[in-house]
Design an enzyme around this catalytic site. Structure first.
Site, mmCIF file in Angstrom:
data_model
loop_
_atom_site.group_PDB
_atom_site.id
_atom_site.type_symbol
_atom_site.label_atom_id
_atom_site.label_comp_id
_atom_site.label_asym_id
_atom_site.label_seq_id
_atom_site.Cartn_x
_atom_site.Cartn_y
_atom_site.Cartn_z
ATOM 1 N N TYR A 65 -0.381 6.373 -8.712
ATOM 2 C CA TYR A 65 -1.079 5.092 -8.650
ATOM 3 C C TYR A 65 -0.109 3.971 -8.334
ATOM 4 O O TYR A 65 1.112 4.170 -8.331
ATOM 5 C CB TYR A 65 -1.818 4.825 -9.968
ATOM 6 C CG TYR A 65 -0.921 4.436 -11.127
ATOM 7 C CD1 TYR A 65 -0.092 5.374 -11.743
ATOM 8 C CD2 TYR A 65 -0.895 3.131 -11.613
ATOM 9 C CE1 TYR A 65 0.729 5.014 -12.794
ATOM 10 C CE2 TYR A 65 -0.074 2.769 -12.674
ATOM 11 C CZ TYR A 65 0.738 3.714 -13.260
ATOM 12 O OH TYR A 65 1.555 3.357 -14.293
ATOM 13 N N GLU B 148 14.118 2.395 -19.734
ATOM 14 C CA GLU B 148 13.200 1.295 -19.374
ATOM 15 C C GLU B 148 12.237 1.074 -20.531
ATOM 16 O O GLU B 148 12.416 1.645 -21.602
ATOM 17 C CB GLU B 148 12.459 1.644 -18.080
ATOM 18 C CG GLU B 148 11.647 2.925 -18.171
ATOM 19 C CD GLU B 148 10.905 3.288 -16.886
ATOM 20 O OE1 GLU B 148 10.678 2.412 -16.039
ATOM 21 O OE2 GLU B 148 10.532 4.468 -16.761
ATOM 22 N N LYS C 22 5.374 7.288 -9.850
ATOM 23 C CA LYS C 22 4.360 6.503 -10.570
ATOM 24 C C LYS C 22 3.133 7.396 -10.742
ATOM 25 O O LYS C 22 2.122 7.259 -10.034
ATOM 26 C CB LYS C 22 4.054 5.192 -9.821
ATOM 27 C CG LYS C 22 3.489 4.112 -10.744
ATOM 28 C CD LYS C 22 3.625 2.746 -10.136
ATOM 29 C CE LYS C 22 2.840 1.673 -10.884
ATOM 30 N NZ LYS C 22 3.218 1.424 -12.262
ATOM 31 N N LEU D 94 11.246 4.154 -13.469
ATOM 32 C CA LEU D 94 10.451 3.745 -12.308
ATOM 33 C C LEU D 94 11.195 2.622 -11.569
ATOM 34 O O LEU D 94 11.632 1.662 -12.206
ATOM 35 C CB LEU D 94 9.082 3.250 -12.768
ATOM 36 C CG LEU D 94 8.125 2.994 -11.608
ATOM 37 C CD1 LEU D 94 7.564 4.315 -11.095
ATOM 38 C CD2 LEU D 94 6.985 2.087 -12.035
HETATM 39 C C1 LIG Z 1 7.202 2.947 -16.745
HETATM 40 C C2 LIG Z 1 7.233 1.679 -15.960
HETATM 41 N N1 LIG Z 1 8.411 1.151 -15.601
HETATM 42 C C3 LIG Z 1 8.497 0.001 -14.898
HETATM 43 C C4 LIG Z 1 7.350 -0.696 -14.526
HETATM 44 C C5 LIG Z 1 7.471 -1.978 -13.741
HETATM 45 O O1 LIG Z 1 7.175 -1.762 -12.387
HETATM 46 P P1 LIG Z 1 6.606 -2.944 -11.458
HETATM 47 O O2 LIG Z 1 7.579 -4.071 -11.578
HETATM 48 O O3 LIG Z 1 6.586 -2.352 -10.097
HETATM 49 O O4 LIG Z 1 5.266 -3.295 -11.985
HETATM 50 C C6 LIG Z 1 6.100 -0.179 -14.870
HETATM 51 C C7 LIG Z 1 4.878 -0.875 -14.465
HETATM 52 O O5 LIG Z 1 3.819 -0.655 -14.934
HETATM 53 C C8 LIG Z 1 6.043 1.040 -15.582
HETATM 54 O O6 LIG Z 1 4.852 1.585 -15.922
#
Ligand SMILES: Cc1ncc(COP(=O)(O)O)c(C=O)c1O
Length: 279
Positions: free
Chosen positions: A34, A177, A145, A201
């Site tokens: 997603y 993270e 993701k 991610l």
């Molecule tokens: C596990 C995880 N890490 C990092 C992020 C941040 O990613 P982004 O800045 O692309 O929303 C998300 C966003 O939902 C996430 O689910």
């Protein structure tokens, strides 16, 4: 249920009428990926970066599906509202098959679902939030993701039950993270974030912040952050598309810095808000 207009497999319909089969592999196995794309007053923020990450996620799970940026724009257009800010959610699963079998079917008919929900500024943005560290118990492909978010869900829930807004995940003594965010720390006046590996991610917000900090001549490092270094950081931020840059002012019950959002956060939040207006 709200009658938001959504997109499901080439059709636009009210959310209450959007249905998928119980045999969808997304439902049975979490076999899908997603994206969440912020859309400010009808303008999709860093769409191409999100689509590149989507393509990388699809390739990692070996799901052959590809649309051009223009095709995605056409699909999303009817869901967008130029009078508000929205979070566009899009999900692609490996589709519906006649029987439940772990191995992929020979022919794939992916399920494609998109919706756009209003986003309001996150309540902890100005005041800061509490965060809790916990062991990162997830799998080894956290750069994908994937819709299989059970570990993230359980960790966020644990944090919320302890009065915190986010769980900060620690693997072998080092930060990876947040449960649904990336992490930045200010240590000795330098902005640090864990480097991109399969353990986290590659957040789009993370990359925007790195670019803005570099353009403004900050000291920025993509490097490991040990749990003890995190405990002594003067600032900690949690970043994501929907919450933006959230200062964590308490970590495991102890104040971060002086317990209020720090000067680096104030500066970066201003740069980020200005940058949003330009795209
Ligand atoms: C596990 C995880 N890490 C990092 C992020 C941040 O990613 P982004 O800045 O692309 O929303 C998300 C966003 O939902 C996430 O689910």
């Amino acid at each position: 249920m709200s009658d938001l207009l959504v997109y499901l497999n080439n059709e636009y319909l009210p959310l209450s009428e959007a249905k998928i089969s119980v045999l969808d592999r997304g439902f049975l196995f979490g076999d899908g990926v997603y994206e969440v794309i912020p859309c400010y007053q009808g303008k999709l923020f860093r769409l191409d970066d999100h689509l590149q990450r989507l393509a990388a996620s699809l390739a990692q799970i070996r799901l052959e599906f590809s649309l051009s940026s223009e095709e995605w724009r056409e699909i999303l257009k009817p869901l967008l509202d130029i009078s508000i800010d929205q979070a566009v959610y899009l999900q692609i699963t490996r589709g519906v098959y006649a029987s439940r079998d772990h191995a992929f079917p020979c022919e794939i008919q992916p399920t494609v679902f998109c919706m756009a929900n209003p986003i309001k500024p996150f309540s902890g943005l100005q005041s800061g939030v509490k965060a809790l560290t916990m062991d990162d118990s997830r799998w080894e492909m956290c750069h994908v993701k994937a819709t299989t978010l059970l570990a993230n869900v359980l960790m966020r829930q644990e944090a919320v039950e302890q009065g915190c807004a986010e769980a900060i995940l620690i693997k072998n003594g080092f930060v990876t993270e947040g449960a649904a965010s990336n992490l930045f720390a200010v240590i000795d006046d330098c902005l640090l974030t864990p480097k991109k590996t399969a353990e986290l991610l590659p957040g789009i917000t993370r990359q925007v912040i790195i670019d803005l900090a570099k353009a403004d001549s900050w000291c920025v490092k993509e490097d490991v952050i040990s749990q003890s270094a995190l405990e002594n950081a003067s600032e900690i931020w949690l970043t994501s598309s929907t919450r933006e840059i959230i200062p964590a002012v308490e970590l495991d019950g102890k104040s971060v810095g002086d317990g209020t959002p720090g000067p680096f956060w104030h500066k970066m939040n201003t740069l980020f808000q200005q940058y949003k207006q330009t795209v």
